[in-house]
Design a protein around this motif. Structure first.
Motif, PDB file in Angstrom:
ATOM      1  N   THR A   1      91.469 -68.479 -27.012  1.00 25.74           N
ATOM      2  CA  THR A   1      92.378 -69.428 -26.309  1.00 25.74           C
ATOM      3  C   THR A   1      93.829 -68.990 -26.012  1.00 25.74           C
ATOM      4  O   THR A   1      94.235 -68.366 -27.015  1.00 25.74           O
ATOM      5  N   PRO A   2      94.226 -69.127 -24.885  1.00 25.81           N
ATOM      6  CA  PRO A   2      95.550 -68.520 -24.556  1.00 25.81           C
ATOM      7  C   PRO A   2      97.082 -69.157 -25.875  1.00 25.81           C
ATOM      8  O   PRO A   2      96.653 -70.221 -26.112  1.00 25.81           O
ATOM      9  N   ASP A   3      97.732 -68.218 -26.250  1.00 25.59           N
ATOM     10  CA  ASP A   3      98.592 -68.594 -27.382  1.00 25.59           C
ATOM     11  C   ASP A   3      99.807 -69.254 -26.570  1.00 25.59           C
ATOM     12  O   ASP A   3     100.007 -69.606 -25.523  1.00 25.59           O
ATOM     13  N   GLY A   4     100.872 -69.361 -27.572  1.00 22.49           N
ATOM     14  CA  GLY A   4     101.964 -69.824 -27.013  1.00 22.49           C
ATOM     15  C   GLY A   4     102.810 -69.250 -25.973  1.00 22.49           C
ATOM     16  O   GLY A   4     103.899 -69.594 -25.344  1.00 22.49           O
ATOM     17  N   ASP A   5     102.277 -68.087 -25.987  1.00 22.74           N
ATOM     18  CA  ASP A   5     103.346 -67.047 -25.102  1.00 22.74           C
ATOM     19  C   ASP A   5     102.208 -66.846 -23.674  1.00 22.74           C
ATOM     20  O   ASP A   5     102.370 -65.843 -23.177  1.00 22.74           O
ATOM     21  N   THR A   6     101.290 -67.942 -23.842  1.00 25.66           N
ATOM     22  CA  THR A   6     100.430 -67.785 -22.307  1.00 25.66           C
ATOM     23  C   THR A   6      99.648 -66.526 -22.224  1.00 25.66           C
ATOM     24  O   THR A   6      99.694 -65.991 -20.957  1.00 25.66           O
ATOM     25  N   ILE A   7      99.284 -65.805 -23.288  1.00 20.63           N
ATOM     26  CA  ILE A   7      98.216 -64.637 -23.009  1.00 20.63           C
ATOM     27  C   ILE A   7      97.048 -64.924 -24.042  1.00 20.63           C
ATOM     28  O   ILE A   7      96.980 -65.586 -25.177  1.00 20.63           O
ATOM     29  N   ALA A   8      95.945 -64.684 -23.576  1.00 18.89           N
ATOM     30  CA  ALA A   8      94.564 -64.730 -24.150  1.00 18.89           C
ATOM     31  C   ALA A   8      94.092 -63.163 -24.425  1.00 18.89           C
ATOM     32  O   ALA A   8      94.054 -62.528 -23.563  1.00 18.89           O
TER      33      ALA A   8
ATOM     34  N   TRP B   1      93.841 -61.692 -20.835  1.00 20.86           N
ATOM     35  CA  TRP B   1      93.792 -62.524 -19.636  1.00 20.86           C
ATOM     36  C   TRP B   1      95.209 -63.311 -19.876  1.00 20.86           C
ATOM     37  O   TRP B   1      95.243 -63.994 -20.749  1.00 20.86           O
ATOM     38  N   ILE B   2      95.811 -63.127 -18.746  1.00 17.60           N
ATOM     39  CA  ILE B   2      97.044 -63.994 -18.377  1.00 17.60           C
ATOM     40  C   ILE B   2      96.901 -65.187 -17.405  1.00 17.60           C
ATOM     41  O   ILE B   2      96.455 -64.875 -16.266  1.00 17.60           O
ATOM     42  N   PRO B   3      96.793 -66.355 -17.986  1.00 18.75           N
ATOM     43  CA  PRO B   3      96.186 -67.539 -17.119  1.00 18.75           C
ATOM     44  C   PRO B   3      97.179 -67.497 -15.586  1.00 18.75           C
ATOM     45  O   PRO B   3      98.305 -66.841 -15.950  1.00 18.75           O
ATOM     46  N   GLY B   4      96.950 -68.313 -14.735  1.00 18.93           N
ATOM     47  CA  GLY B   4      97.663 -68.320 -13.552  1.00 18.93           C
ATOM     48  C   GLY B   4      99.236 -68.390 -13.686  1.00 18.93           C
ATOM     49  O   GLY B   4      99.714 -69.293 -14.624  1.00 18.93           O
TER      50      GLY B   4
ATOM     51  N   SER C   1     105.580 -62.262 -15.448  1.00 16.72           N
ATOM     52  CA  SER C   1     106.408 -63.608 -15.345  1.00 16.72           C
ATOM     53  C   SER C   1     105.448 -64.717 -15.201  1.00 16.72           C
ATOM     54  O   SER C   1     104.436 -64.808 -14.923  1.00 16.72           O
ATOM     55  N   HIS C   2     106.100 -66.026 -15.914  1.00 16.38           N
ATOM     56  CA  HIS C   2     105.221 -67.239 -15.856  1.00 16.38           C
ATOM     57  C   HIS C   2     106.017 -68.189 -15.175  1.00 16.38           C
ATOM     58  O   HIS C   2     107.245 -68.551 -15.318  1.00 16.38           O
ATOM     59  N   GLY C   3     105.335 -68.966 -14.385  1.00 14.99           N
ATOM     60  CA  GLY C   3     105.960 -69.834 -13.251  1.00 14.99           C
ATOM     61  C   GLY C   3     106.344 -69.345 -11.986  1.00 14.99           C
ATOM     62  O   GLY C   3     105.784 -68.158 -11.783  1.00 14.99           O
ATOM     63  N   GLY C   4     106.889 -69.878 -11.082  1.00 16.45           N
ATOM     64  CA  GLY C   4     107.330 -69.371  -9.758  1.00 16.45           C
ATOM     65  C   GLY C   4     108.617 -69.486  -9.533  1.00 16.45           C
ATOM     66  O   GLY C   4     109.558 -70.602  -9.895  1.00 16.45           O
ATOM     67  N   GLY C   5     109.117 -68.449  -8.690  1.00 13.42           N
ATOM     68  CA  GLY C   5     110.360 -68.847  -8.059  1.00 13.42           C
ATOM     69  C   GLY C   5     111.675 -68.333  -8.980  1.00 13.42           C
ATOM     70  O   GLY C   5     111.514 -67.742 -10.178  1.00 13.42           O
ATOM     71  N   ALA C   6     112.580 -69.223  -8.645  1.00 12.55           N
ATOM     72  CA  ALA C   6     113.844 -68.910  -9.734  1.00 12.55           C
ATOM     73  C   ALA C   6     113.606 -69.535 -11.203  1.00 12.55           C
ATOM     74  O   ALA C   6     114.321 -69.159 -11.919  1.00 12.55           O
ATOM     75  N   SER C   7     112.472 -70.355 -11.452  1.00  6.59           N
ATOM     76  CA  SER C   7     112.312 -70.884 -12.653  1.00  6.59           C
ATOM     77  C   SER C   7     111.438 -70.043 -13.501  1.00  6.59           C
ATOM     78  O   SER C   7     110.952 -70.093 -14.617  1.00  6.59           O
ATOM     79  N   ALA C   8     110.901 -68.838 -12.906  1.00  6.19           N
ATOM     80  CA  ALA C   8     110.123 -68.129 -13.583  1.00  6.19           C
ATOM     81  C   ALA C   8     110.558 -67.430 -14.819  1.00  6.19           C
ATOM     82  O   ALA C   8     111.856 -67.079 -14.736  1.00  6.19           O
ATOM     83  N   ALA C   9     109.940 -67.209 -15.703  1.00  6.42           N
ATOM     84  CA  ALA C   9     110.367 -66.679 -17.302  1.00  6.42           C
ATOM     85  C   ALA C   9     109.762 -65.304 -17.351  1.00  6.42           C
ATOM     86  O   ALA C   9     108.390 -65.451 -17.186  1.00  6.42           O
ATOM     87  N   SER C  10     110.436 -64.331 -17.328  1.00  5.87           N
ATOM     88  CA  SER C  10     109.772 -63.044 -17.717  1.00  5.87           C
ATOM     89  C   SER C  10     109.835 -62.630 -18.999  1.00  5.87           C
ATOM     90  O   SER C  10     110.734 -62.721 -19.759  1.00  5.87           O
TER      91      SER C  10
END
Length: 378
Positions: free
Chosen positions: A48-55, A332-335, A358-367
């Motif tokens: 299951t993906p962890d808190g940093d959004t990678i599985a 795996w990095i979910p969408g 990067s996670h999210g989109g546009g200016a709010s993306a967290a790299s």
């Protein structure tokens, strides 16, 4: 430029051979405990993906080593991480990462100790424009490329001992890929334009990119024999590099390139093709056509044949392409809002993989910049 030297594994392209014959592009995923699995994977379902959004597959662990806008090793980690590479550093190693930020790009570096602990971080290039792509040289420097209309290439010292220097003889254009051909003492360069050219730079002295001859590929449309013609003024102020040679062969938006065994491979996003330039026979061929449905790239390390990166509509997968053609996904990095994985590179011993996403989109993306450890040499 740098006094630190090492022997590097030769880049092996992952866009040919078993990858295409395996039906990888048509494979379907099965959702298990939170991630995908391809038929025949020896790792089973991803966790299951962890808190940093990678599985990750069982046996692999990951951590975040850099977050854009936050401190790491005494340095505020840059936004929009791009291409990267690892370099040996005594009993440790260094990971360098480009910044794809307009006008404030450049390159940052993280120095690691033998246990993987962060020793320090520092800038090796500042104040440049959209440094998205790059390539490690055979003499352990880093080429950071500006992906702008009159983009420059800067040669950077990953150890922070020498100032970065522009290599204007390599041309001013929208740089995307660079690949070294030690046998012919040449550097191949791709251009990220809808009708981009393919270039060859031959330095006067191997190991010194200050001066040399820049040539552009000339030939008819499609595959076939090619020739090279010299670009009269690669750093010209008024006439663009890409417009100086009549009959230059055009490609539909070239991407990164990889050289191995006399062949330089590169993909063109505009028509979905994968090309191979045969340096021995001066021929260019198409290895794969527009039926390709996934964006794929890769790097190598030690006994690992290739790291495969495939982007799908709902996320990005990483896998190992073995010597026998087996395909084994391990991450795996979910969408993530359409942002692509950038800067994959292995530590010199091949035990740790670094990359950014990067996670999210546009200016709010967290790299985030990750480190993943595991049995890559299975």
């Amino acid at each position: 430029m740098s006094r630190h030297t090492s022997v590097r594994p030769e880049a092996i392209p992952v866009l040919t051979g078993p990858l295409w014959s395996s039906g990888f592009a048509e494979a379907s995923f099965r959702r298990g405990s939170g991630g995908p699995m391809l038929p025949g994977s020896r790792y089973g379902d991803l966790e299951t993906p962890d808190g940093d959004t990678i599985a990750l597959a069982r046996g692999y662990t990951g951590r975040v080593v850099g977050r854009s806008g936050q401190r790491v090793g005494g340095l505020t980690w840059h936004a929009e991480p791009g291409a990267g590479a690892c370099f040996p550093d005594g009993d440790g190693w260094i990971y360098v990462s480009n910044s794809d930020v307009p006008l404030l790009g450049g390159v940052s570096a993280i120095r690691f100790g033998p246990d993987g602990a962060v020793r320090s971080a520092y800038r090796i290039l500042s104040g440049t424009d959209r440094n998205r792509t790059g390539e490690a040289t055979p003499w352990d420097t880093w080429l950071s490329c500006e992906e702008t209309g009159r983009g420059r290439i800067f040669e950077c010292d990953p150890y922070g001992e020498h100032a970065a220097m522009p290599r204007l003889a390599m041309g001013l254009f929208r740089h995307v890929g660079a690949a070294f051909d030690p046998s012919r003492t040449a550097v191949y360069l791709t251009e990220g334009e809808p009708d981009g050219c393919f270039y060859r730079f031959r330095p006067e002295e191997w190991g010194d990119l200050t001066t040399g001859v820049l040539e552009v590929m000339v030939g008819g449309p499609g595959p076939g024999p090619i020739t090279w013609r010299r670009v009269p003024n690669p750093a010209g102020l008024f006439e663009p590099t890409r417009e100086q040679v009549e009959g230059a062969k055009r490609f539909a938006g070239s991407g990164d390139c990889h050289y191995s065994g006399g062949l330089c491979h590169f993909a063109t996003a505009g028509d979905g093709r994968v090309w191979a330039y045969d340096a021995e026979n001066e021929q260019i061929t198409v290895l794969a056509g527009p039926e390709r449905r996934s964006a794929v790239g890769g790097v190598t390390a030690g006994h690992v044949r290739a790291l495969v990166i495939a982007e799908y509509g709902d996320g990005t997968e990483m896998a190992i392409l073995g010597e026998d053609g087996t395909y084994t996904p391990f991450l795996w990095i979910p969408g993530h809002g359409g942002s692509e994985v950038a800067g994959p590179a292995f530590s010199p011993d091949g035990a740790r993989l670094y990359f950014s996403a990067s996670h999210g989109g546009g200016a709010s993306a967290a790299s985030l910049t990750y480190e993943v450890t595991g049995p890559f040499h299975r």
